[in-house]
Design a protein around this motif. Structure first.
Motif, mmCIF file in Angstrom:
data_model
loop_
_atom_site.group_PDB
_atom_site.id
_atom_site.type_symbol
_atom_site.label_atom_id
_atom_site.label_comp_id
_atom_site.label_asym_id
_atom_site.label_seq_id
_atom_site.Cartn_x
_atom_site.Cartn_y
_atom_site.Cartn_z
ATOM 1 N N ARG A 47 -10.533 13.828 -13.070
ATOM 2 C CA ARG A 47 -10.678 12.195 -13.432
ATOM 3 C C ARG A 47 -10.583 11.457 -12.266
ATOM 4 N N LYS A 48 -11.902 10.894 -11.961
ATOM 5 C CA LYS A 48 -11.659 10.062 -10.648
ATOM 6 C C LYS A 48 -10.595 8.786 -10.811
ATOM 7 N N LEU A 49 -10.065 8.826 -9.857
ATOM 8 C CA LEU A 49 -8.897 7.601 -9.948
ATOM 9 C C LEU A 49 -9.363 6.714 -8.502
ATOM 10 N N GLY A 50 -9.581 5.608 -8.815
ATOM 11 C CA GLY A 50 -9.885 4.395 -7.767
ATOM 12 C C GLY A 50 -11.342 4.656 -7.441
ATOM 13 N N THR A 93 -11.568 10.465 -1.681
ATOM 14 C CA THR A 93 -11.333 10.230 -3.107
ATOM 15 C C THR A 93 -10.358 11.066 -3.653
ATOM 16 N N LEU A 94 -9.734 10.234 -4.702
ATOM 17 C CA LEU A 94 -8.434 10.945 -5.619
ATOM 18 C C LEU A 94 -9.064 11.190 -6.832
ATOM 19 N N TYR A 95 -8.597 12.268 -7.021
ATOM 20 C CA TYR A 95 -9.030 12.811 -8.517
ATOM 21 C C TYR A 95 -7.616 13.667 -9.220
ATOM 22 N N TYR A 139 -3.365 9.246 3.686
ATOM 23 C CA TYR A 139 -3.630 7.820 3.149
ATOM 24 C C TYR A 139 -4.902 8.122 2.224
ATOM 25 N N LEU A 140 -4.613 7.114 0.981
ATOM 26 C CA LEU A 140 -5.649 7.133 0.081
ATOM 27 C C LEU A 140 -6.264 5.839 0.021
ATOM 28 N N PRO A 141 -7.648 6.010 0.752
ATOM 29 C CA PRO A 141 -8.630 4.571 0.741
ATOM 30 C C PRO A 141 -8.930 4.142 -0.463
ATOM 31 N N SER A 142 -9.095 5.123 -1.435
ATOM 32 C CA SER A 142 -9.774 5.065 -2.881
ATOM 33 C C SER A 142 -8.726 4.002 -3.666
ATOM 34 N N LEU A 143 -7.607 3.802 -3.238
ATOM 35 C CA LEU A 143 -6.653 2.965 -3.887
ATOM 36 C C LEU A 143 -6.274 1.680 -2.811
ATOM 37 N N ALA A 149 -4.476 -0.215 -7.535
ATOM 38 C CA ALA A 149 -3.537 0.784 -6.987
ATOM 39 C C ALA A 149 -2.285 0.947 -7.808
ATOM 40 N N GLN A 150 -1.574 -0.323 -8.379
ATOM 41 C CA GLN A 150 -0.606 -0.732 -9.104
ATOM 42 C C GLN A 150 -0.895 0.243 -10.542
ATOM 43 N N LYS A 151 -2.131 0.139 -11.077
ATOM 44 C CA LYS A 151 -2.470 0.372 -12.294
ATOM 45 C C LYS A 151 -2.620 2.106 -12.235
ATOM 46 N N VAL A 152 -3.207 2.534 -11.120
ATOM 47 C CA VAL A 152 -3.194 4.011 -11.025
ATOM 48 C C VAL A 152 -1.908 4.814 -11.115
ATOM 49 N N LEU A 153 -1.200 4.025 -9.920
ATOM 50 C CA LEU A 153 0.264 4.437 -9.872
ATOM 51 C C LEU A 153 0.959 4.687 -10.904
#
Lengths: 156, 215
Positions: free
Chosen positions: B10-13, B45-47, B147-151, B157-161
Protein backbone atom coordinates in the motif's frame (compact mmCIF):
# COMPACT_ATOMS: atom_id res chain seq x y z
CA UNK A 1 11.40 18.71 15.24
CA UNK A 2 9.50 15.55 16.09
CA UNK A 3 11.07 12.19 16.79
CA UNK A 4 9.27 8.85 17.04
CA UNK A 5 11.51 6.37 18.84
CA UNK A 6 11.07 2.62 19.02
CA UNK A 7 12.51 0.03 21.43
CA UNK A 8 14.99 -1.18 18.79
CA UNK A 9 17.02 1.95 19.65
CA UNK A 10 18.06 0.60 23.04
CA UNK A 11 17.69 -3.11 22.49
CA UNK A 12 20.96 -4.89 21.97
CA UNK A 13 21.38 -6.77 18.72
CA UNK A 14 20.80 -10.50 18.89
CA UNK A 15 23.98 -12.39 19.56
CA UNK A 16 24.50 -15.00 16.89
CA UNK A 17 24.62 -18.40 18.47
CA UNK A 18 27.15 -20.87 17.18
CA UNK A 19 24.87 -23.72 18.19
CA UNK A 20 24.90 -26.07 21.16
CA UNK A 21 26.41 -29.52 20.90
CA UNK A 22 24.14 -32.59 20.90
CA UNK A 23 24.26 -33.86 24.45
CA UNK A 24 21.88 -36.80 24.57
CA UNK A 25 21.28 -39.53 22.05
CA UNK A 26 18.00 -39.10 20.20
CA UNK A 27 18.15 -35.30 20.24
CA UNK A 28 17.49 -33.83 16.84
CA UNK A 29 20.62 -32.45 15.25
CA UNK A 30 21.24 -29.79 12.64
CA UNK A 31 20.98 -30.95 9.01
CA UNK A 32 24.27 -29.29 8.16
CA UNK A 33 26.15 -29.93 11.42
CA UNK A 34 25.41 -33.38 12.78
CA UNK A 35 27.18 -32.61 16.06
CA UNK A 36 25.07 -29.50 16.82
CA UNK A 37 21.64 -29.48 18.39
CA UNK A 38 18.77 -28.30 16.18
CA UNK A 39 17.07 -25.19 17.46
CA UNK A 40 14.60 -24.43 14.69
CA UNK A 41 13.28 -25.77 11.37
CA UNK A 42 13.69 -23.96 8.06
CA UNK A 43 10.40 -22.28 7.13
CA UNK A 44 10.91 -23.22 3.48
CA UNK A 45 12.26 -26.77 3.37
CA UNK A 46 11.71 -27.93 6.95
CA UNK A 47 15.31 -28.98 7.57
CA UNK A 48 16.44 -28.77 11.19
CA UNK A 49 18.90 -25.97 11.78
CA UNK A 50 21.30 -25.09 14.56
CA UNK A 51 21.83 -21.50 15.73
CA UNK A 52 24.66 -21.06 13.26
CA UNK A 53 22.69 -22.14 10.19
CA UNK A 54 19.51 -20.25 11.05
CA UNK A 55 19.19 -17.11 8.92
CA UNK A 56 16.38 -14.75 9.81
CA UNK A 57 14.86 -12.92 6.87
CA UNK A 58 11.96 -10.76 7.97
CA UNK A 59 9.87 -13.06 10.13
CA UNK A 60 11.12 -16.22 8.47
CA UNK A 61 13.88 -18.59 9.55
CA UNK A 62 15.59 -19.94 6.47
CA UNK A 63 18.58 -22.15 5.73
CA UNK A 64 21.44 -21.05 3.49
CA UNK A 65 20.47 -23.54 0.77
CA UNK A 66 16.97 -22.10 0.45
CA UNK A 67 18.37 -18.56 0.35
CA UNK A 68 20.78 -19.52 -2.41
CA UNK A 69 18.16 -21.32 -4.50
CA UNK A 70 15.62 -18.57 -3.81
CA UNK A 71 18.00 -15.93 -5.06
CA UNK A 72 18.96 -17.97 -8.11
CA UNK A 73 15.34 -18.56 -9.09
CA UNK A 74 14.38 -15.03 -8.11
CA UNK A 75 11.59 -16.32 -5.90
CA UNK A 76 12.47 -14.48 -2.70
CA UNK A 77 11.36 -10.94 -3.03
CA UNK A 78 13.31 -9.63 -0.07
CA UNK A 79 16.56 -10.62 -1.74
CA UNK A 80 15.68 -8.71 -4.87
CA UNK A 81 17.02 -5.18 -4.93
CA UNK A 82 16.59 -4.14 -8.54
CA UNK A 83 14.09 -4.76 -11.28
CA UNK A 84 13.98 -3.61 -14.88
CA UNK A 85 10.48 -2.61 -15.93
CA UNK A 86 10.29 -4.26 -19.34
CA UNK A 87 6.63 -3.40 -19.83
CA UNK A 88 7.32 0.33 -19.55
CA UNK A 89 10.38 0.10 -21.76
CA UNK A 90 8.37 -1.75 -24.39
CA UNK A 91 5.50 0.72 -24.20
CA UNK A 92 7.71 3.75 -24.72
CA UNK A 93 9.60 2.09 -27.57
CA UNK A 94 6.35 1.07 -29.27
CA UNK A 95 5.09 4.66 -29.19
CA UNK A 96 8.28 6.24 -30.58
CA UNK A 97 7.61 6.19 -34.33
CA UNK A 98 10.79 4.63 -35.65
CA UNK A 99 10.84 1.29 -37.41
CA UNK A 100 13.60 -0.22 -35.25
CA UNK A 101 11.91 0.81 -32.01
CA UNK A 102 8.84 -1.17 -33.08
CA UNK A 103 10.95 -4.27 -33.64
CA UNK A 104 12.69 -3.81 -30.28
CA UNK A 105 9.35 -3.32 -28.53
CA UNK A 106 8.00 -6.47 -30.17
CA UNK A 107 11.08 -8.38 -29.00
CA UNK A 108 10.66 -7.10 -25.43
CA UNK A 109 6.96 -7.92 -25.26
CA UNK A 110 7.59 -11.43 -26.59
CA UNK A 111 10.74 -12.26 -24.68
CA UNK A 112 9.76 -10.76 -21.31
CA UNK A 113 5.97 -11.03 -21.38
CA UNK A 114 5.94 -13.19 -18.24
CA UNK A 115 8.44 -11.08 -16.32
CA UNK A 116 7.13 -9.41 -13.18
CA UNK A 117 6.24 -5.76 -13.46
CA UNK A 118 6.85 -3.13 -10.81
CA UNK A 119 7.02 -4.55 -7.27
CA UNK A 120 4.79 -1.77 -6.05
CA UNK A 121 1.93 -2.43 -8.44
CA UNK A 122 -0.67 -4.19 -6.38
CA UNK A 123 -2.86 -4.99 -9.34
CA UNK A 124 -1.04 -7.63 -11.38
CA UNK A 125 -1.93 -5.90 -14.56
CA UNK A 126 -0.05 -6.53 -17.80
CA UNK A 127 -1.87 -3.99 -19.91
CA UNK A 128 1.36 -2.25 -20.85
CA UNK A 129 2.66 -5.42 -22.49
CA UNK A 130 -0.56 -5.84 -24.48
CA UNK A 131 -0.69 -2.21 -25.60
CA UNK A 132 3.03 -2.24 -26.44
CA UNK A 133 2.58 -5.41 -28.49
CA UNK A 134 -0.30 -3.86 -30.48
CA UNK A 135 1.55 -0.61 -31.12
CA UNK A 136 4.76 -2.37 -32.10
CA UNK A 137 2.97 -4.63 -34.59
CA UNK A 138 1.17 -1.60 -35.98
CA UNK A 139 4.43 0.30 -36.24
CA UNK A 140 6.14 -2.56 -38.07
CA UNK A 141 3.21 -2.93 -40.49
CA UNK A 142 3.24 0.78 -41.25
CA UNK A 143 7.00 0.61 -41.72
CA UNK A 144 6.72 -2.29 -44.15
CA UNK A 145 3.95 -0.50 -46.02
CA UNK A 146 6.05 2.67 -46.32
CA UNK A 147 9.10 0.74 -47.52
CA UNK A 148 7.04 -1.13 -50.11
CA UNK A 149 5.33 1.99 -51.37
CA UNK A 150 8.64 3.87 -51.51
CA UNK A 151 10.32 1.12 -53.53
CA UNK A 152 7.34 1.01 -55.84
CA UNK A 153 6.47 -2.62 -55.19
CA UNK A 154 2.87 -1.71 -54.39
CA UNK A 155 2.46 0.22 -57.65
CA UNK A 156 3.11 -2.92 -59.71
CA UNK B 1 9.98 -17.17 -15.23
CA UNK B 2 7.78 -18.11 -12.30
CA UNK B 3 5.68 -15.45 -10.67
CA UNK B 4 7.25 -14.31 -7.41
CA UNK B 5 5.47 -14.23 -4.10
CA UNK B 6 4.04 -10.76 -4.23
CA UNK B 7 2.79 -9.29 -0.99
CA UNK B 8 0.28 -6.52 -1.35
CA UNK B 9 1.85 -3.14 -0.93
CA UNK B 10 0.00 0.00 0.00
CA UNK B 11 1.43 3.29 -1.08
CA UNK B 12 2.09 5.70 1.78
CA UNK B 13 2.37 9.33 0.91
CA UNK B 14 2.78 11.01 -2.41
CA UNK B 15 4.91 10.49 -5.47
CA UNK B 16 8.09 11.22 -3.58
CA UNK B 17 9.97 13.27 -6.14
CA UNK B 18 13.09 14.84 -4.78
CA UNK B 19 16.36 16.29 -5.89
CA UNK B 20 19.71 16.78 -4.28
CA UNK B 21 19.57 20.44 -5.40
CA UNK B 22 17.38 22.87 -3.38
CA UNK B 23 13.88 23.32 -4.77
CA UNK B 24 14.20 27.06 -5.23
CA UNK B 25 17.32 26.53 -7.34
CA UNK B 26 15.37 24.07 -9.46
CA UNK B 27 12.54 26.58 -9.75
CA UNK B 28 14.92 29.10 -11.30
CA UNK B 29 16.57 26.37 -13.40
CA UNK B 30 13.14 25.77 -14.90
CA UNK B 31 13.45 29.05 -16.77
CA UNK B 32 16.71 27.80 -18.29
CA UNK B 33 16.01 24.14 -18.98
CA UNK B 34 12.23 24.32 -19.16
CA UNK B 35 10.51 20.94 -18.83
CA UNK B 36 13.90 19.17 -18.86
CA UNK B 37 14.43 20.37 -15.30
CA UNK B 38 12.48 17.22 -14.37
CA UNK B 39 15.64 15.27 -15.22
CA UNK B 40 17.17 16.66 -12.03
CA UNK B 41 14.52 14.88 -9.98
CA UNK B 42 14.55 11.36 -8.61
CA UNK B 43 11.64 9.34 -7.31
CA UNK B 44 11.52 7.65 -3.92
CA UNK B 45 8.22 6.25 -2.77
CA UNK B 46 7.25 4.53 0.45
CA UNK B 47 5.08 1.41 0.54
CA UNK B 48 3.64 -0.54 3.43
CA UNK B 49 4.13 -4.30 3.34
CA UNK B 50 2.89 -7.02 5.72
CA UNK B 51 5.92 -6.91 8.04
CA UNK B 52 8.11 -4.24 6.54
CA UNK B 53 8.33 -0.91 4.80
CA UNK B 54 9.50 -0.82 1.22
CA UNK B 55 11.31 2.15 -0.25
CA UNK B 56 11.24 2.14 -4.04
CA UNK B 57 13.70 4.34 -5.87
CA UNK B 58 14.05 4.70 -9.54
CA UNK B 59 13.22 5.99 -12.93
CA UNK B 60 10.37 5.01 -15.17
CA UNK B 61 12.27 2.00 -16.52
CA UNK B 62 13.96 0.45 -13.51
CA UNK B 63 13.45 0.29 -9.77
CA UNK B 64 15.70 -0.38 -6.80
CA UNK B 65 14.29 -1.67 -3.56
CA UNK B 66 15.12 -1.29 0.10
CA UNK B 67 13.28 -3.32 2.70
CA UNK B 68 12.99 -2.13 6.29
CA UNK B 69 11.60 -4.72 8.70
CA UNK B 70 9.43 -3.28 11.43
CA UNK B 71 11.64 -4.88 14.08
CA UNK B 72 14.75 -3.09 12.76
CA UNK B 73 13.37 0.45 12.64
CA UNK B 74 14.89 2.69 15.28
CA UNK B 75 13.15 6.00 14.68
CA UNK B 76 11.41 8.47 12.42
CA UNK B 77 12.35 12.11 12.53
CA UNK B 78 10.30 15.00 11.19
CA UNK B 79 12.14 18.29 10.77
CA UNK B 80 10.36 21.38 9.54
CA UNK B 81 11.91 23.00 6.49
CA UNK B 82 11.81 26.52 5.10
CA UNK B 83 10.59 25.32 1.69
CA UNK B 84 7.04 26.13 2.73
CA UNK B 85 7.81 29.80 3.35
CA UNK B 86 10.17 30.00 0.38
CA UNK B 87 7.58 28.70 -2.06
CA UNK B 88 4.87 30.83 -0.48
CA UNK B 89 6.88 34.03 -0.96
CA UNK B 90 7.96 33.08 -4.49
CA UNK B 91 4.46 32.19 -5.64
CA UNK B 92 2.90 35.22 -3.95
CA UNK B 93 5.40 37.48 -5.68
CA UNK B 94 4.67 35.79 -9.00
CA UNK B 95 0.91 36.33 -8.48
CA UNK B 96 1.47 39.98 -7.55
CA UNK B 97 3.62 40.67 -10.64
CA UNK B 98 1.21 38.88 -12.97
CA UNK B 99 -1.78 40.72 -11.48
CA UNK B 100 0.01 44.02 -11.85
CA UNK B 101 0.69 43.20 -15.51
CA UNK B 102 -2.93 42.13 -15.97
CA UNK B 103 -4.38 45.39 -14.68
CA UNK B 104 -1.88 47.66 -16.42
CA UNK B 105 -3.79 49.45 -19.17
CA UNK B 106 -2.66 48.43 -22.64
CA UNK B 107 -3.26 45.46 -24.87
CA UNK B 108 -6.47 43.63 -23.88
CA UNK B 109 -5.20 40.24 -25.05
CA UNK B 110 -2.03 40.62 -22.94
CA UNK B 111 -4.15 41.57 -19.94
CA UNK B 112 -6.29 38.46 -20.34
CA UNK B 113 -3.20 36.24 -20.74
CA UNK B 114 -1.51 37.70 -17.64
CA UNK B 115 -4.77 37.53 -15.69
CA UNK B 116 -5.16 33.83 -16.56
CA UNK B 117 -1.56 33.13 -15.58
CA UNK B 118 -2.11 34.95 -12.29
CA UNK B 119 -5.15 32.75 -11.69
CA UNK B 120 -3.17 29.55 -12.37
CA UNK B 121 -0.24 30.56 -10.16
CA UNK B 122 -2.73 31.72 -7.51
CA UNK B 123 -4.38 28.29 -7.57
CA UNK B 124 -0.96 26.64 -7.16
CA UNK B 125 -0.29 28.95 -4.20
CA UNK B 126 -3.63 28.04 -2.64
CA UNK B 127 -2.96 24.30 -3.00
CA UNK B 128 0.51 24.81 -1.51
CA UNK B 129 -0.97 26.64 1.49
CA UNK B 130 -3.70 24.04 2.00
CA UNK B 131 -1.26 21.12 1.95
CA UNK B 132 0.42 22.50 5.05
CA UNK B 133 3.96 22.94 6.24
CA UNK B 134 6.85 21.10 4.59
CA UNK B 135 8.96 18.65 6.54
CA UNK B 136 12.05 16.55 6.04
CA UNK B 137 11.21 13.01 7.15
CA UNK B 138 13.89 10.41 7.85
CA UNK B 139 13.73 6.76 8.78
CA UNK B 140 16.63 5.40 10.82
CA UNK B 141 17.84 1.91 11.53
CA UNK B 142 21.01 0.75 13.28
CA UNK B 143 22.98 0.89 10.05
CA UNK B 144 21.25 3.32 7.75
CA UNK B 145 19.20 6.44 7.43
CA UNK B 146 16.90 7.21 4.54
CA UNK B 147 15.17 10.42 3.56
CA UNK B 148 11.48 9.95 2.70
CA UNK B 149 10.39 12.68 0.31
CA UNK B 150 6.94 11.14 -0.06
CA UNK B 151 6.18 12.27 3.49
CA UNK B 152 6.97 15.89 2.74
CA UNK B 153 3.98 17.60 4.40
CA UNK B 154 3.57 17.76 8.15
CA UNK B 155 -0.10 16.78 8.43
CA UNK B 156 0.20 13.89 6.02
CA UNK B 157 3.48 12.66 7.52
CA UNK B 158 1.98 12.65 11.03
CA UNK B 159 -1.04 10.70 9.82
CA UNK B 160 1.11 8.09 8.07
CA UNK B 161 3.49 7.83 11.01
CA UNK B 162 0.65 7.16 13.42
CA UNK B 163 -0.36 4.18 11.24
CA UNK B 164 3.20 2.88 11.00
CA UNK B 165 3.86 3.45 14.70
CA UNK B 166 1.01 1.12 15.58
CA UNK B 167 2.41 -1.65 13.38
CA UNK B 168 5.97 -1.21 14.63
CA UNK B 169 4.82 -1.24 18.24
CA UNK B 170 2.95 -4.48 17.59
CA UNK B 171 6.30 -5.94 16.51
CA UNK B 172 8.69 -4.25 18.97
CA UNK B 173 6.48 -3.30 21.88
CA UNK B 174 5.98 0.18 23.25
CA UNK B 175 8.87 2.57 23.76
CA UNK B 176 9.86 2.83 27.41
CA UNK B 177 11.78 6.02 28.32
CA UNK B 178 13.19 4.37 31.48
CA UNK B 179 14.71 1.52 29.48
CA UNK B 180 16.12 4.04 27.06
CA UNK B 181 17.65 5.99 29.94
CA UNK B 182 19.08 2.81 31.43
CA UNK B 183 20.57 1.72 28.14
CA UNK B 184 22.23 5.10 27.62
CA UNK B 185 23.58 5.54 31.12
CA UNK B 186 27.20 4.35 31.55
CA UNK B 187 27.28 0.82 32.85
CA UNK B 188 29.16 0.31 36.17
CA UNK B 189 32.51 -1.19 35.26
CA UNK B 190 34.21 -4.07 37.05
CA UNK B 191 35.96 -3.20 40.33
CA UNK B 192 39.71 -2.71 40.02
CA UNK B 193 41.58 -5.90 40.90
CA UNK B 194 43.36 -5.79 44.27
CA UNK B 195 46.95 -6.94 44.05
CA UNK B 196 47.81 -9.01 47.12
CA UNK B 197 50.63 -7.50 49.15
CA UNK B 198 52.60 -10.75 49.17
CA UNK B 199 52.60 -10.98 45.42
CA UNK B 200 53.68 -7.36 45.22
CA UNK B 201 56.62 -8.04 47.57
CA UNK B 202 57.58 -11.10 45.64
CA UNK B 203 57.65 -9.09 42.48
CA UNK B 204 59.94 -6.56 44.15
CA UNK B 205 62.24 -9.15 45.61
CA UNK B 206 62.45 -11.20 42.49
CA UNK B 207 66.06 -11.57 41.41
CA UNK B 208 66.89 -11.18 37.78
CA UNK B 209 67.74 -14.27 35.84
CA UNK B 210 71.44 -14.57 35.53
CA UNK B 211 72.86 -15.52 32.19
CA UNK B 212 75.51 -18.24 32.33
CA UNK B 213 78.97 -16.83 31.86
CA UNK B 214 81.24 -18.28 29.26
CA UNK B 215 84.38 -19.81 30.67
Amino acid sequence: MEVALFPAVYRKADVVSTGDAVLAEGESSCFFHAEKKASIACDRCGRFLCGLCDIQLGNEHICATCIESGKKKGKMQKLENKRLLRDRQALVLSIVPLFLTGITALYLTTRYRKDPTSISITQKSRWRFSVAWMFSVLQILIGIFLILSYTGVLDT
Amino acid sequence: MEEKEQPNYRKLGGGGRYSDAPELVLFFLFFVFNIFVLLFYKRRTLYLGPDHLLVVEGSSYSETYKFYNFRDIHSFTLRRTYDYIGWMITLALAVAVLLWLAITPGDDVANIVFGSLAGIVGAVLLVHLLRGRTVHCELKTAVSSVYLPSLGRLGHAQKVLSQIRQLIEEEQGAFDPDDFERANSPAPGPEPAVVPAQVENEAVDATPIETPKEE
